[in-house]
Design an enzyme around this catalytic site. Structure first.
Site, PDB file in Angstrom:
ATOM      1  N   ARG A 224       0.823  -1.214   0.000  1.00 38.83           N
ATOM      2  CA  ARG A 224       0.000   0.000   0.000  1.00 38.83           C
ATOM      3  C   ARG A 224       0.856   1.264   0.000  1.00 38.83           C
ATOM      4  NH1 ARG A 224      -4.700  -1.893   4.316  1.00 38.83           N
ATOM      5  NH2 ARG A 224      -5.640  -3.470   2.992  1.00 38.83           N
TER       6      ARG A 224
ATOM      7  N   ARG B  30      -2.549   6.501  -0.412  1.00 40.65           N
ATOM      8  CA  ARG B  30      -2.860   6.544   1.014  1.00 40.65           C
ATOM      9  C   ARG B  30      -2.136   7.637   1.776  1.00 40.65           C
ATOM     10  NH1 ARG B  30      -4.821   0.907   3.279  1.00 40.65           N
ATOM     11  NH2 ARG B  30      -5.047   2.275   5.041  1.00 40.65           N
TER      12      ARG B  30
ATOM     13  N   ARG C 124      -6.220  12.446  -6.450  1.00 41.75           N
ATOM     14  CA  ARG C 124      -7.470  11.713  -6.366  1.00 41.75           C
ATOM     15  C   ARG C 124      -8.694  12.589  -6.143  1.00 41.75           C
ATOM     16  NH1 ARG C 124      -8.434   6.823  -4.258  1.00 41.75           N
ATOM     17  NH2 ARG C 124     -10.588   7.533  -4.481  1.00 41.75           N
TER      18      ARG C 124
ATOM     19  N   ASP D  34      -6.964  -2.456  -7.350  1.00 36.97           N
ATOM     20  CA  ASP D  34      -7.707  -3.038  -6.245  1.00 36.97           C
ATOM     21  C   ASP D  34      -8.072  -4.459  -6.620  1.00 36.97           C
ATOM     22  OD1 ASP D  34      -9.283  -2.021  -3.594  1.00 36.97           O
ATOM     23  OD2 ASP D  34     -10.398  -3.612  -4.611  1.00 36.97           O
TER      24      ASP D  34
ATOM     25  N   TYR E 280     -15.617 -11.671   0.071  1.00 34.65           N
ATOM     26  CA  TYR E 280     -16.331 -10.427  -0.216  1.00 34.65           C
ATOM     27  C   TYR E 280     -17.655 -10.716  -0.916  1.00 34.65           C
ATOM     28  CZ  TYR E 280     -12.651  -7.066   1.019  1.00 34.65           C
ATOM     29  OH  TYR E 280     -11.755  -6.286   1.698  1.00 34.65           O
TER      30      TYR E 280
END
Length: 388
Positions: free
Chosen positions: A44, A48, A57, A93, A172
């Site tokens: 990551r 972030r 973003r 992702d 998920y």
């Protein structure tokens, strides 16, 4: 260590085939040899914690950013420029291939992936698997473009491609979103093993295609993330999950590249190598050997078990990746420094070691700390290697 089945060589222009990344610190370590300096990158790291990422973003949803090649490439490159890490990790992702195959999924800020409909019954599974993974052959075009853009900029710095492991995707899908215990997924696993097997085979195909597309487009290594495998017992993992994970990475196991000795007169023969595969899971200390046994070359270790113990559980002959505790990134520097040096020392019990976090970079991390860690790892490991 690379004795897999013979496959198809990567294109001659691929960074591995062209000799750009084949001798890099990262690939050397992934192949089981210890380079002069321990390589480091952070899960990551793309996004972030970086202010330049947050600025980029603004006004763009996560999945939109993942599927816009210019954005995905730029976000991947940002931490490489800022921190001097030894690899880029492709910004995407794990649910991207689900979205592209036709699943109703979105990423909700502060929550994560949310499905339009949970897959809880055999009928739900049948409806889901009617979505043909073959559509990904064309639908993954934005991913291939983003990877190529990125590797063109990275040059001799390798890019790592990644995908979610079949169980994490299935969790998920069955839960309908994030879950603490994945109880619905584990219930389906046991109550209807046939439907579960169909679901896992489908997720393996979808995520395997996603991973293969990244490698063919220029990524030099593959990492399979099993974020939720820690919810499973060893028996359940081995019986209900490991075969699908093995199927997922089979999509890249046939991809090879050739290298030649620097002294062609003395050694004119070329060597055929496989693209290295890393397998990482969260809370999987009891599953490490089983995770390696699916066909991975390197095992990523989270912060819950020390690297020397992880290496012992793996038999002492498997390259490891990890495992700084992300919580210590906010600790006083002397505390973090001592921890990093300890991780480096314990990593020496394995044939080779790639330093990473034992999970992802927390969003509130000071980027300057990450840069300082990279410099510490490079300097300390170089000094360690010079005196041994």
């Amino acid at each position: 260590m690379f004795d897999r089945i013979q496959g198809v060589n990567l294109d001659a222009q691929h960074p591995l085939s062209a000799g750009l990344t084949a001798d890099s610190r990262l690939i050397t370590a992934y192949q089981g040899s210890r380079p002069d300096v321990t390589p480091v990158w952070f899960m990551r790291q793309a996004g972030r914690s970086l202010p330049e990422y947050r600025e980029l973003r603004v006004g763009t949803q996560m999945l939109e950013a993942c599927l816009t090649p210019e954005l995905a490439s730029e976000i991947t490159l940002q931490p490489v420029r800022r921190h001097g890490v030894d690899a880029g990790i492709f910004f995407s992702d794990i649910v991207v291939p689900l979205k592209l195959v036709g699943v109703d999924v979105s990423i909700v800020a502060g929550k994560g992936p949310v499905l339009g409909k949970a897959v809880r019954t055999a009928a739900d599974v049948a409806e889901l698997v009617a979505l043909d993974p073959a559509v990904l052959d064309d639908a993954l075009a934005p991913i291939r473009e983003a990877v190529t853009r990125t590797t063109d900029e990275l040059g001799t710095t390798p890019l790592i491609g990644f995908a979610g492991a079949p169980f994490t995707l299935a969790a998920y899908l069955v839960e309908g979103g994030p879950s603490k215990d994945h109880i619905h997924a584990r219930t389906l696993m046991h109550s209807d093993p046939e439907a579960w097997a169909v679901l896992m085979a489908w997720t393996a195909e979808v995520t395997g295609k996603f991973l293969r597309a990244q490698i063919l487009a220029g990524a030099s290594a593959a990492q399979l993330f099993d974020s939720w495998a820690g919810a499973l017992s060893l028996d359940d993992y081995t019986k209900y999950v490991a075969p699908a994970s093995a199927l997922a990475i089979s999509h890249v196991q046939d991809l090879t590249y050739e290298t030649r000795s620097a002294d062609l007169a003395a050694d004119p023969e070329s060597v055929r190598n496989s693209v290295p595969i890393v397998h990482f899971g969260v809370g999987t200390s009891e599953l490490l050997k089983a995770m390696h046994d699916i066909g991975a070359d390197v095992v990523g270790v989270d912060y819950r078990v020390q690297l020397d113990e992880a290496s012992r559980r793996l038999g002492g002959n498997v390259p490891v990746q990890g495992n700084i505790d992300p919580a210590l990134l906010a600790a006083p520097w002397p505390v973090l420094e001592a921890h990093v040096l300890d991780v480096l020392e314990k990593g020496r019990t394995a044939p080779s070691h790639v330093l990473n976090l034992g999970h992802g970079v927390p969003p509130e991390t000071d980027p300057a700390v990450l840069t300082r860690v990279v410099n510490l790892v490079h300097d300390a490991s170089a000094e360690q290697n010079s005196v041994r």
